[in-house]
Scaffold this active site. Structure first.
Site, short mmCIF file in Angstrom:
data_model
loop_
_atom_site.label_atom_id
_atom_site.label_comp_id
_atom_site.label_asym_id
_atom_site.label_seq_id
_atom_site.Cartn_x
_atom_site.Cartn_y
_atom_site.Cartn_z
N HIS A 1 -17.69 32.05 32.50
CA HIS A 1 -17.20 31.63 31.19
C HIS A 1 -18.32 31.60 30.15
O HIS A 1 -18.10 31.85 28.97
CB HIS A 1 -16.55 30.24 31.30
CG HIS A 1 -15.88 29.78 30.05
ND1 HIS A 1 -16.02 28.51 29.55
CD2 HIS A 1 -15.04 30.42 29.19
CE1 HIS A 1 -15.31 28.39 28.43
NE2 HIS A 1 -14.72 29.53 28.20
N ALA B 1 -17.11 29.95 42.67
CA ALA B 1 -18.15 28.95 42.45
C ALA B 1 -18.00 28.23 41.12
O ALA B 1 -18.73 27.28 40.83
CB ALA B 1 -19.53 29.62 42.51
N LYS C 1 -18.60 19.81 37.73
CA LYS C 1 -19.08 19.05 38.89
C LYS C 1 -19.86 17.79 38.57
O LYS C 1 -20.29 17.08 39.48
CB LYS C 1 -19.92 19.95 39.80
CG LYS C 1 -21.17 20.52 39.15
CD LYS C 1 -21.90 21.43 40.14
CE LYS C 1 -23.19 21.96 39.55
NZ LYS C 1 -23.93 22.80 40.53
N LYS D 1 -18.19 15.52 48.20
CA LYS D 1 -17.45 14.48 47.48
C LYS D 1 -15.94 14.64 47.63
O LYS D 1 -15.18 13.76 47.21
CB LYS D 1 -17.86 14.47 46.01
CG LYS D 1 -19.32 14.08 45.79
CD LYS D 1 -19.73 14.20 44.36
CE LYS D 1 -21.19 13.84 44.18
NZ LYS D 1 -22.10 14.79 44.88
N LYS E 1 -11.68 18.61 43.59
CA LYS E 1 -12.17 19.60 44.55
C LYS E 1 -11.39 19.53 45.86
O LYS E 1 -11.17 20.55 46.52
CB LYS E 1 -13.67 19.40 44.81
CG LYS E 1 -14.55 19.67 43.60
CD LYS E 1 -14.43 21.11 43.09
CE LYS E 1 -15.17 22.08 43.98
NZ LYS E 1 -15.13 23.46 43.41
N LEU F 1 -30.78 21.35 46.43
CA LEU F 1 -32.04 21.18 45.69
C LEU F 1 -32.17 22.21 44.57
O LEU F 1 -32.06 23.40 44.79
CB LEU F 1 -33.22 21.33 46.65
CG LEU F 1 -33.40 20.22 47.68
CD1 LEU F 1 -34.40 20.66 48.76
CD2 LEU F 1 -33.87 18.95 47.01
N VAL G 1 -28.60 15.55 41.81
CA VAL G 1 -29.17 14.23 41.51
C VAL G 1 -30.70 14.28 41.45
O VAL G 1 -31.33 13.41 40.85
CB VAL G 1 -28.69 13.20 42.56
CG1 VAL G 1 -29.34 13.46 43.92
CG2 VAL G 1 -28.95 11.78 42.10
#
Length: 212
Positions: free
Chosen positions: A28, A82, A86, A128, A140, A167, A173
């Site tokens: 997009h 993908a 998120k 999650k 999800k 990572l 995070v």
């Protein structure tokens, strides 16, 4: 889909090394698609992978008509999904967009994939989605269930892959932790008993390719 993202772009790099007849970079955001398209074209100068085999497509999975045109035009055999929202706090504040993108977009993509006899479909999900406690995880999980339903009803190779923290990926995070450490702030955790699992982007993409 999501070919310009951190996972999507690495997926494109690794797929390109396998010399597919054609690689469709669907996304997009034009800037991220432009970047990975240019990178793959430059890499193709030193390999047998031809420039013309990499096709950038600006499209939104929420637009069913656009997806139908893309699939009718390019007839993909494998689909790696993908594209997703998120960021957990943002999705808590924007529930409708989370559902529209992560559920409706996945539903559109599954439907058009089935209609065009796609051989393999891989949904990139998240840890999650396990007993979800937030909007992002719940959307999800719905995407996973739609994928499983498609596999069961159509006897097709439609699968979902869950990641923990990757990572260096967008939304990881680790970026937040790094910023907190750099500015001398305390490193925040969701809960004292929280356990996080990490893998690198190439490792995550290897998992996706193995599942396909």
């Amino acid at each position: 889909t999501g070919a310009g993202g951190s996972i999507g772009s690495e997926l494109c790099r690794q797929i390109a090394r396998c010399h597919p007849a054609q690689l469709i970079l669907l996304g997009h955001g034009e800037n991220s698609i432009f970047a990975i398209h240019n990178e793959l074209k430059q890499r193709s100068n030193v390999s047998t992978f031809q420039r013309s085999n990499v096709v950038p497509v600006i499209a939104d999975t929420r637009d069913a008509a656009r997806l139908e045109w893309v699939f009718a035009t390019h007839q993909p055999e494998l689909v790696f999904h993908a594209a997703a929202h998120k960021h957990v706090p943002l999705m808590e504040a924007n529930v409708c967009e989370a559902i529209y993108n992560n559920v409706w977009g996945t539903r559109n993509l599954i439907r058009v994939s089935l209609a065009n006899q796609v051989r393999h479909f891989v949904l990139i999900s998240t840890d999650k989605a396990v007993n979800p406690v937030n909007v992002m995880g719940a959307t999800k999980r719905v995407g996973e269930l739609l994928t499983y339903q498609a596999a069961q009803k159509n006897d097709a190779c439609f699968v979902a892959v869950r990641f923990g923290n990757v990572l260096g990926s967008r939304g990881s995070v680790l970026h937040t932790f790094r910023q907190q450490i750099a500015s001398g702030q305390p490193v925040t955790v969701t809960h004292p008993d929280m356990t996080r699992y990490f893998m690198t982007i190439p490792e995550a993409v290897q998992l996706v390719l193995q599942s396909a």
